[in-house]
Structures are given as structure tokens and as C-alpha cells.
Scaffold this active site. Structure first.
Site, PDB file in Angstrom:
ATOM      1  CD  GLN A  77      -1.796 -11.407  -4.442  1.00  0.00           C
ATOM      2  OE1 GLN A  77      -1.497 -12.595  -4.337  1.00  0.00           O
ATOM      3  NE2 GLN A  77      -2.440 -10.764  -3.483  1.00  0.00           N
ATOM      4  CG  ASN A 125      -5.516  -7.889  -5.727  1.00  0.00           C
ATOM      5  OD1 ASN A 125      -5.354  -7.249  -6.761  1.00  0.00           O
ATOM      6  ND2 ASN A 125      -6.367  -7.521  -4.800  1.00  0.00           N
ATOM      7  CB  CYS A 137      -9.098  -4.212   0.991  1.00  0.00           C
ATOM      8  SG  CYS A 137      -7.592  -4.916   0.377  1.00  0.00           S
ATOM      9  CB  SER A 143       7.258  -8.923   3.143  1.00  0.00           C
ATOM     10  OG  SER A 143       7.271  -9.795   4.234  1.00  0.00           O
ATOM     11  CG  HIS A 144       1.359  -9.358   4.021  1.00  0.00           C
ATOM     12  ND1 HIS A 144       0.085  -9.840   3.892  1.00  0.00           N
ATOM     13  CD2 HIS A 144       1.318  -8.092   3.591  1.00  0.00           C
ATOM     14  CE1 HIS A 144      -0.698  -8.878   3.404  1.00  0.00           C
ATOM     15  NE2 HIS A 144       0.034  -7.811   3.211  1.00  0.00           N
ATOM     16  CB  THR A 199      -0.939   0.000   1.222  1.00  0.00           C
ATOM     17  OG1 THR A 199      -1.790  -1.148   1.132  1.00  0.00           O
ATOM     18  CG2 THR A 199      -1.785   1.254   1.287  1.00  0.00           C
ATOM     19  CB  THR A 206      13.787   3.812  12.818  1.00  0.00           C
ATOM     20  OG1 THR A 206      14.183   5.041  13.436  1.00  0.00           O
ATOM     21  CG2 THR A 206      14.758   2.706  13.194  1.00  0.00           C
TER      22      THR A 206
HETATM   23  C1  LIG Z   1      -1.704  -7.115  -0.837  1.00  0.00           C
HETATM   24  C2  LIG Z   1      -1.574  -6.230  -1.997  1.00  0.00           C
HETATM   25  C3  LIG Z   1      -1.256  -4.881  -1.851  1.00  0.00           C
HETATM   26  C4  LIG Z   1      -1.150  -4.224  -0.497  1.00  0.00           C
HETATM   27  O1  LIG Z   1      -0.047  -4.655   0.211  1.00  0.00           O
HETATM   28  P1  LIG Z   1       0.010  -4.427   1.815  1.00  0.00           P
HETATM   29  O2  LIG Z   1       1.409  -4.862   2.146  1.00  0.00           O
HETATM   30  O3  LIG Z   1      -1.022  -5.316   2.398  1.00  0.00           O
HETATM   31  O4  LIG Z   1      -0.225  -3.018   2.066  1.00  0.00           O
HETATM   32  C5  LIG Z   1      -1.099  -4.122  -2.985  1.00  0.00           C
HETATM   33  N1  LIG Z   1      -1.251  -4.648  -4.202  1.00  0.00           N
HETATM   34  C6  LIG Z   1      -1.576  -5.950  -4.387  1.00  0.00           C
HETATM   35  C7  LIG Z   1      -1.721  -6.478  -5.761  1.00  0.00           C
HETATM   36  C8  LIG Z   1      -1.745  -6.781  -3.289  1.00  0.00           C
HETATM   37  O5  LIG Z   1      -2.065  -8.050  -3.481  1.00  0.00           O
END
Ligand SMILES: *Cc1c(COP(=O)(O)O)cnc(C)c1O
Length: 371
Positions: free
Chosen positions: A174, A146, A316, A195-196, A70, A232
Site C-alpha cells: 500500500q 491496507n 478479502c 502492482s495493482h 499474496t 514463465t
Molecule cells: C493487496 C495487498 C496484498 C495482496 O496483494 P495481491 O497482489 O492482491 O495478492 C498484500 N498485502 C497488502 C498490504 C495489500 O494491500
């Protein structure tokens, strides 16, 4: 529990957790501090930077760590565009691109053009070509969607942008590690990484900024991250991000692809069911289907009671009543669009789980249609 919502987020792997924990305990130095503990943190950050840079054929100095996808997307739109600039994007981007575009359009008079998409959700290249006039500053197109998993031909788009002297940004949150990405070969100037979605921690991401592209920082208060992102750095998160990249294997992509195809085959066996997104150019872990005359939210709830975690669309937008903007862009009618289900895989899923899920969905769709 069967977790099939890996496009929303993934489980942090054991290896990542172990690495992170070092920097949550003894390695707590501030990377800006000029002493041993500080330098160790700085070294750890730069190691992650190198791992990520090498993965996309970039230089370490071109990787800026952020708080996530984001923030990277917001930085691109708000940090690059000003009055009278023009940006070309698509109607199926992540909301962090679309809403940032809306804001700069309203507040700063940036001109925003949102391209429509083909039936499979891929960007309409001929429409894009028509838009590439000399007054366009930036083109921003998502790589792997996504929601519906469609993978855009970013090499082709990058080439078109480069030929027209237009900056090209792509969101690979993705697709990173699932698809080959080479920023040189693909003429990518800016890129959003996350990363997540790859078994790393939440709250960290990166922005690839090609050498020579200057961008304004969203945050003021320090010259961290080459002056692009003050504050930081989140050392443990960045270390975890790098480790997640290191742990990823092509083998797992093949495994997910296999499971994906079994799942698609099993679900399309249900009457009045369609696959959304592209069949051929599809993320290896994405299944998105619509069941006619079924409410997707009811389906998610029923499956949830059986400890099967799936989603109707993007995380979201889960609590909204409207159709997701991506499903809407595909032109699905209400009776189909409402019954949309997204199932996204990870390396932790098994064939056994897939069979259970297919059987449960078959039963649930049948009973929901009766009501
Ligand atoms: C998850 C996602 C984001 C947002 O990433 P966050 O780290 O959750 O803020 C943006 N773009 C795409 C395509 C995503 O799948």
C-alpha cells in the site's frame, strides 16, 4: 460512478494499458527463448526490474517478479522459515502473512509471535524490542496498513532488527510510491511489492530479496527469476508494473492528501464518528472512519446504489460477518466497529466527488440511525 476503493485495487492507467498491449500482440516471445523475440521480452522484463530497483535503492538482481503481494508474502514466510525457527509479526498484517504464519506454525513447528498494536494501529515498539532475542530469524511488519492507513516506522524497526542480526521483511503493497522507501537506509532484507494498487495490472508483484538472503522457491520447474520463482514470467504484466511505477508522481500524492483531509474533515462533522488509524502517520489516500450504531455493510450497499464504491474493510474480508481483524486489534467495541467505512483515493478522484460523497454519507448515516 465515484470510485473510492483504491486500497482494494486501482484502475489500470491508459499509459500502462498501451505499454502492455505491445507485449500482448507482437512482443509475445518467451523471455527464456534464445532468439530475437525472446530476448526482446527478456529486455522488457529487465527494464521493469531496473525501474523498480531504482525506486527503492536496490540492485536489479534483488528484484524477483511474482504473481502479486499474496505470493511474495507467502514466499517469505514459507520459503524462509523451517522447524523451530521463530518469526515475530503483528496482529494487523495482511491475511497472506497471518495465514501463512498459521500454516507453518501448524505444519512445520515454526514459532510465531504476533505483536499487538497501539491505539492508532502502529506496532508497539517496546513490545517488539522485548521480543528480539537471538533465536528470532525473521521480523515481518507491514508498512502502510491496507485497512486503516497507519504507516509504521520501518526505519526504526529495520535498525532494531539489524542490530540484533535478525532478517527484516516489510509489506509495502500500500505504501510503495506513496512513502519514501530506501532498502539500504531502512535495513530492509525482504520486501513485498504490488502492482495493482498503483494503477498497474493485477496478477503481478515483486519480492525484494537483499543480496545474500537465500530463500526456497514455492514453485519448482525452472530457474526463472534467479531460481526464486519458477514459471514463465508474465511479460505484459511485468511491463505494465514497471510503467505504472514510471508514471507515478509526487504531485498526485499531494493531491490525494488534500482530498483525504477534506474527506476526513467532512465525515468527522457527523456526530458520533471517529477516525481509525493514525492522524499523522497515515497513507496519503486512506480514510477509515467508524460511525456509532450504524451497520457498515448497509452503508456500503446504500452508497453502492448511488454508484459510490467504498468498502467496510479489506476487500478479502468483505463477505464476512465478523469485525475485521484490524478493527478488532484497535479494540473498538461492536457498536463502533460495525459502522466502519474505508474510503481510499487515487489520482483520478476530484474535489467535486469528495463533496458529493460527504453529503451522501451524511444523509445515509442519518437515515440508517433512524431505523
Ligand atoms: C493487496 C495487498 C496484498 C495482496 O496483494 P495481491 O497482489 O492482491 O495478492 C498484500 N498485502 C497488502 C498490504 C495489500 O494491500
Amino acid at each position: 460512478m465515484i470510485y473510492l476503493d483504491n486500497a482494494a485495487t486501482t484502475k489500470v492507467s491508459e499509459e500502462v494499458k498501451a505499454k502492455m498491449s505491445d507485449y500482448l500482440s507482437d512482443g509475445y516471445g518467451n523471455p527464456s527463448s534464445n532468439h530475437k523475440l525472446g530476448r526482446e521480452s527478456e529486455k522488457a522484463i529487465n527494464k521493469s526490474r531496473k525501474i523498480i530497483a531504482e525506486e527503492i535503492n536496490a540492485d536489479s538482481e534483488e528484484i524477483v517478479f511474482t504473481s502479486g503481494g499474496t505470493e511474495s508474502n507467502n514466499t517469505v514466510i514459507k520459503g524462509l522459515l523451517g522447524k523451530n525457527d521463530k518469526v515475530v509479526t503483528t496482529v494487523v498484517e495482511h491475511k497472506s502473512i497471518l495465514e501463512a504464519c498459521d500454516k507453518v506454525e501448524k505444519k512445520q513447528g515454526v514459532r510465531v509471535k504476533k505483536l499487538s498494536v497501539n491505539d492508532d494501529g502502529s506496532v508497539n515498539i517496546s513490545e517488539l524490542k522485548e521480543c528480539l532475542s537471538s533465536d528470532v530469524k525473521l521480523v515481518s511488519v507491514i508498512h502502510g496498513n491496507n485497512e486503516i492507513g497507519t504507516v509504521n516506522d520501518i526505519k526504526r524497526i529495520g535498525k532494531l532488527c539489524s542490530e540484533n542480526n535478525i532478517l527484516f521483511h516489510t509489506d509495502v503493497s500500500q505504501s510503495f510510491l506513496k512513502e519514501d522507501i530506501d532498502v539500504e537506509e531502512m535495513n530492509i532484507d525482504l520486501m513485498t511489492l504490488n502492482s495493482h494498487k498503483i494503477h498497474g495490472p493485477k496478477g503481478v508483484g515483486a519480492l525484494y530479496l537483499s543480496e545474500g538472503v537465500s530463500i526456497e522457491s514455492l514453485l519448482d520447474g525452472g530457474s526463472h527469476e534467479f531460481g526464486v520463482r519458477a514459471g514463465t514470467p508474465s511479460v505484459h504484466n511485468i511491463v505494465g508494473f514497471g510503467e505504472a511505477v514510471k508514471q507515478w508522481s509526487e504531485e498526485n500524492n499531494e493531491k490525494m492528501k488534500d482530498l483525504r483531509d477534506k474527506l476526513i474533515e467532512g465525515l468527522l462533522d457527523i456526530s458520533d464518528t471517529i477516525l481509525n488509524g493514525s492522524e499523522e502517520n497515515r497513507l496519503c489516500n486512506n480514510v477509515n472512519v467508524s460511525f456509532k450504531d450504524v451497520n457498515g455493510d448497509d452503508l456500503v450497499k446504500h452508497l453502492g446504489k448511488e454508484d459510490i464504491m467504498v468498502s467496510t474493510g479489506s476487500a478479502c474480508e468483505e463477505n464476512k460477518i465478523e469485525l475485521s481483524h484490524v478493527i478488532e486489534a484497535l479494540g473498538l467495541s461492536e457498536d463502533w466497529g460495525r459502522g466502519t467505512l474505508r474510503l481510499t483515493l487515487s489520482k483520478y478522484n476530484s474535489e467535486e466527488e469528495i463533496q458529493i460523497v460527504i453529503d451522501k454519507i451524511k444523509k445515509t448515516v442519518k437515515s440508517l440511525r433512524k431505523i
